[in-house]
Write a protein that holds these residues in place. Structure first.
Motif, short mmCIF file in Angstrom:
data_model
loop_
_atom_site.label_atom_id
_atom_site.label_comp_id
_atom_site.label_asym_id
_atom_site.label_seq_id
_atom_site.Cartn_x
_atom_site.Cartn_y
_atom_site.Cartn_z
N PRO A 1 0.76 -1.25 0.07
CA PRO A 1 -0.12 0.11 -0.11
C PRO A 1 0.79 1.22 -0.01
O PRO A 1 1.81 1.32 0.76
CB PRO A 1 -0.65 -0.21 1.39
CG PRO A 1 -0.97 -1.59 1.50
CD PRO A 1 0.39 -2.02 1.14
N GLN B 1 -5.21 -7.47 -1.44
CA GLN B 1 -5.15 -6.28 -0.83
C GLN B 1 -4.79 -6.85 0.43
O GLN B 1 -5.18 -6.37 1.54
CB GLN B 1 -6.29 -5.45 -0.70
CG GLN B 1 -6.57 -4.59 -2.16
CD GLN B 1 -5.40 -3.73 -2.45
OE1 GLN B 1 -4.90 -3.04 -1.80
NE2 GLN B 1 -5.05 -3.81 -3.72
N LEU C 1 -3.21 -4.49 3.25
CA LEU C 1 -4.15 -3.48 3.70
C LEU C 1 -5.13 -3.99 4.86
O LEU C 1 -5.73 -3.07 5.71
CB LEU C 1 -5.17 -3.12 2.77
CG LEU C 1 -5.85 -1.75 2.54
CD1 LEU C 1 -4.66 -0.34 2.60
CD2 LEU C 1 -6.61 -1.53 1.67
N SER D 1 -8.37 3.02 5.80
CA SER D 1 -7.98 2.09 4.77
C SER D 1 -8.48 2.27 3.34
O SER D 1 -7.80 2.21 2.12
CB SER D 1 -8.26 0.41 5.17
OG SER D 1 -9.73 0.35 4.87
N LEU E 1 -6.39 3.93 -0.25
CA LEU E 1 -6.33 3.34 -1.69
C LEU E 1 -5.80 4.52 -2.66
O LEU E 1 -5.21 3.96 -3.72
CB LEU E 1 -7.67 2.84 -2.18
CG LEU E 1 -8.42 1.64 -1.35
CD1 LEU E 1 -9.64 1.46 -1.81
CD2 LEU E 1 -7.34 0.30 -1.54
#
Length: 493
Positions: A296, A419, A422, A486, A490
Motif C-alpha cells: 500500500p 489487498q 491493507l 484503509s 487506496l
C-alpha cells in the motif's frame, strides 16, 4: 439461482436483465440474509436452549470481571450457525455460482465454521469452557490456510497487469519514434497494425509531436493513453500477424488458453503483444501477480513470495480467525467489528473488479472479484441480523462457530482482492485485540509484569470501570475509523 433464471428469461423479458448486475444482486443478498436471520433466529435460539448449549463462564477470571460476566452463564452459544445458514442460503439465491471466488470464500468461511462448531460441541459435551486443544485447533486452521494457499498458488487469481502506466516505459524517445514510424507505415506489420488501431483523434496529436524535443508529462500521458485505447479494442488479429514469431511463454499460454476470449484475458494478451512489439520501449511486465503482494502507498511495488505465498496465505487465515475469536468477549463487539471490516473489503472487491477504477487507483485488477461484492453483502446482512440478537444483553453468542468463520471470511476477502497488506487497517480493531494479548504474554514472560489489567484489550477497559456497552460502542467507532482510513489509503500512491 436468480442470475441463471434471468439469463434464461432475458429473451422474453428485457427488464429482468437487472438481476444479472452484481450491484443489484448484492443489494438483494443483504436484505435476504438479514431477514432469514431474523426469521430463523428465535427458532435456532430456542433449540440451542433446549439442547442446553449454553455459555460457561470461567471462575478463574479476575474476580471483578467474573462478577460482571457471571449473569451471562447459560446464554445459548453456537449462534454462528445463524450466520452460516443465512449467508449460504442468500448466496444460493443471489450468487453467480460459476464464479470460483465465491466458492473459495465460502469454502474457507464454512471450513473454519465447522472447526469452530467442533470446538463449541466439545465444550458442550464437557460442560466446560475448554473445547478443542489449542494445538488441535491451530492445526486445523493451518491446514485450511495451506489448502487455500496451495489452490491459489497453482491457480492464479489475476491475469497480471492490463493497462500501461508511465512507470512501464523505459525509453520515451524510442516509444515516440516507434509510434511515429508505425503511424507512417514504415515499421514491421505488427507495429503498423497496432498503430492503425489508435483512434483517429489521437493519431493527429501523435503525428504533431516534436521528434527533437523531450516529451512533457502531458505528451507522455498521450502516448500511454493511445496504446491503452488499443488494449481496449474488442478484436485483435494476433493469429495471422504473430504466427511463427518467437514469443514469450506467457503470450503462448494466453494464445492457447481456452478462456482467451474473455475480456480480461484478451486485454492482457493485447498488452503482452504491445510489449513484444515495443520491446525497446517498455519494461516487460511480470508474468503474474498472484504470488506477489502489493505494498500500500506504492503504485508498482510488489513483494515476490513465490512458493512462500502459500505460507503467507495460511498465516493470514490463522491470524485473522484467531484475532476475531479473541475479540468475541463482549455482547456485539466481534460481530459489529466484523461487519465494518466486511463492508470495507466488499467495497474494495467492487473497486478492483472494475478495470477503469482499478486502473485509476493503480490497484491490481481482479475481474473475478465482482462476486466477492455479493458475498460481502450477504455476510453483511447476516451479521446485522445476528447483531439483532447479540446486542447487549445478548440472547445468543456466536461461539467459535461464528468467530472463526468470520475471521476466515475477512482473510479470504483480503487475499482474493490482492489487498493483503491493507488488512491491518481494514481489521485494525482485531489487530489491537490480538496485539494486546501478545504484548501481555511477552511482557509477563520477560519481566514478570503485565502491561494491561487483563488481555484482550476490551477486558482491560472493563476493569478500568467502563460499562460493557461503552467499550463495545467505542471499539466500533475505532473499527470504523480504521476501515475509513484503509479506503482513503487506496488513493495514496
Amino acid at each position: 439461482m436468480l442470475y441463471y433464471i434471468a439469463i434464461l428469461l432475458l429473451p422474453y423479458f428485457g427488464l429482468i436483465n437487472v438481476l444479472t448486475y452484481h450491484t443489484v444482486r448484492a443489494g438483494g443478498a443483504v436484505f435476504t440474509s438479514f431477514f432469514i436471520t431474523l426469521i430463523i433466529g428465535p427458532f435456532v435460539i430456542h433449540k440451542l436452549q433446549e439442547m442446553k448449549i449454553g455459555q460457561y463462564i470461567k471462575k478463574e477470571h479476575v474476580a471483578s470481571l467474573h462478577q460482571l460476566h457471571k449473569g451471562k452463564a447459560g446464554t445459548p452459544t453456537m449462534g454462528g450457525i445463524l450466520i452460516l445458514i443465512s449467508t449460504f442460503v442468500s448466496l444460493l439465491i443471489w450468487g453467480r455460482l460459476t464464479n470460483r471466488f465465491l466458492w473459495l470464500t465460502m469454502g474457507v468461511f464454512c471450513a473454519l465454521g465447522i472447526l469452530g462448531f467442533l470446538d463449541d460441541y466439545i465444550k458442550l459435551k464437557r460442560k466446560h469452557n475448554d473445547g478443542l486443544r489449542a494445538k488441535d485447533k491451530l492445526a486445523g486452521q493451518i491446514l485450511i490456510g495451506i489448502l487455500f494457499g496451495v489452490y491459489l498458488y497453482f491457480n492464479p487469481i489475476t491475469p497480471g497487469a492490463i493497462y500501461l502506466t508511465l512507470s512501464d516505459v523505459k525509453d520515451w524517445a524510442s516509444l515516440k519514434n516507434q509510434l511515429v514510424q508505425g503511424l507512417s507505415k514504415n515499421g514491421d506489420e505488427q507495429l503498423v497494425y497496432i498503430c492503425s488501431q489508435i483512434p483517429s483523434s489521437l493519431k493527429e496529436h501523435l503525428l504533431q509531436l516534436d521528434m527533437k524535443k523531450e516529451l512533457e508529462i502531458e505528451e507522455q500521458l498521450l502516448l500511454i493513453r493511445s496504446l491503452n485505447q488499443v488494449i481496449d479494442k474488442d478484436e485483435w488479429q494476433y493469429n495471422a500477424l504473430w504466427n511463427g514469431k518467437e514469443l514469450r511463454t506467457e503470450i503462448q499460454m494466453c494464445l492457447n488458453d481456452k478462456n482467451k476470449n474473455k475480456p480480461f484475458q484478451k486485454q492482457r494478451l493485447a498488452r503482452l503483444l504491445i510489449e513484444d512489439t515495443f520491446k525497446d520501449s517498455f519494461y516487460l511486465s511480470t508474468t503474474s501477480l498472484h504470488t506477489k503482494v502489493g505494498v500500500p502507498g506504492f503504485k508498482n511495488l510488489f513483494i515476490p513470495l513465490g512458493i512462500f505465498y502459500i505460507l503467507f496465505v495460511a498465516l493470514i487465515v490463522v491470524s485473522v480467525s484467531n484475532a476475531v475469536n479473541l475479540t468475541d468477549g463482549l455482547d456485539g463487539l466481534a460481530i459489529g467489528s466484523s461487519i465494518i471490516s466486511v463492508m470495507a473489503y466488499a467495497g474494495i472487491a467492487y473497486i478492483v473488479s472494475r478495470a477503469d477504477w482499478s486502473r485509476y487507483l493503480f490497484l491490481t485488477y481482479v475481474p473475478e472479484a465482482s462476486e466477492l461484492f455479493v458475498f460481502g453483502s450477504a455476510l453483511l446482512g447476516s451479521g446485522l441480523g445476528f447483531l439483532w440478537y447479540n446486542g447487549h444483553p445478548a440472547e445468543v453468542f456466536m461461539g467459535d462457530t461464528g468467530s472463526l468463520s468470520l475471521g476466515g471470511a475477512i482473510a479470504s476477502l483480503a487475499v482474493l482482492t490482492k489487498q493483503e497488506l491493507l488488512l491491518p487497517l481494514v481489521a485494525g480493531i482485531f489487530v489491537l485485540e490480538a496485539g494486546s494479548v501478545l504484548l501481555q504474554v511477552a511482557s509477563f514472560k520477560l519481566t514478570g509484569k503485565r502491561i494491561f489489567r487483563m488481555a484482550p484489550l476490551h477486558h482491560h477497559f472493563e476493569l478500568l470501570g467502563w460499562t460493557e456497552t461503552k467499550v463495545t460502542l467505542r471499539f466500533w467507532i475505532i473499527a470504523l475509523l480504521f476501515a475509513l482510513l484503509s479506503l482513503g489509503a487506496l488513493k495514496l500512491r
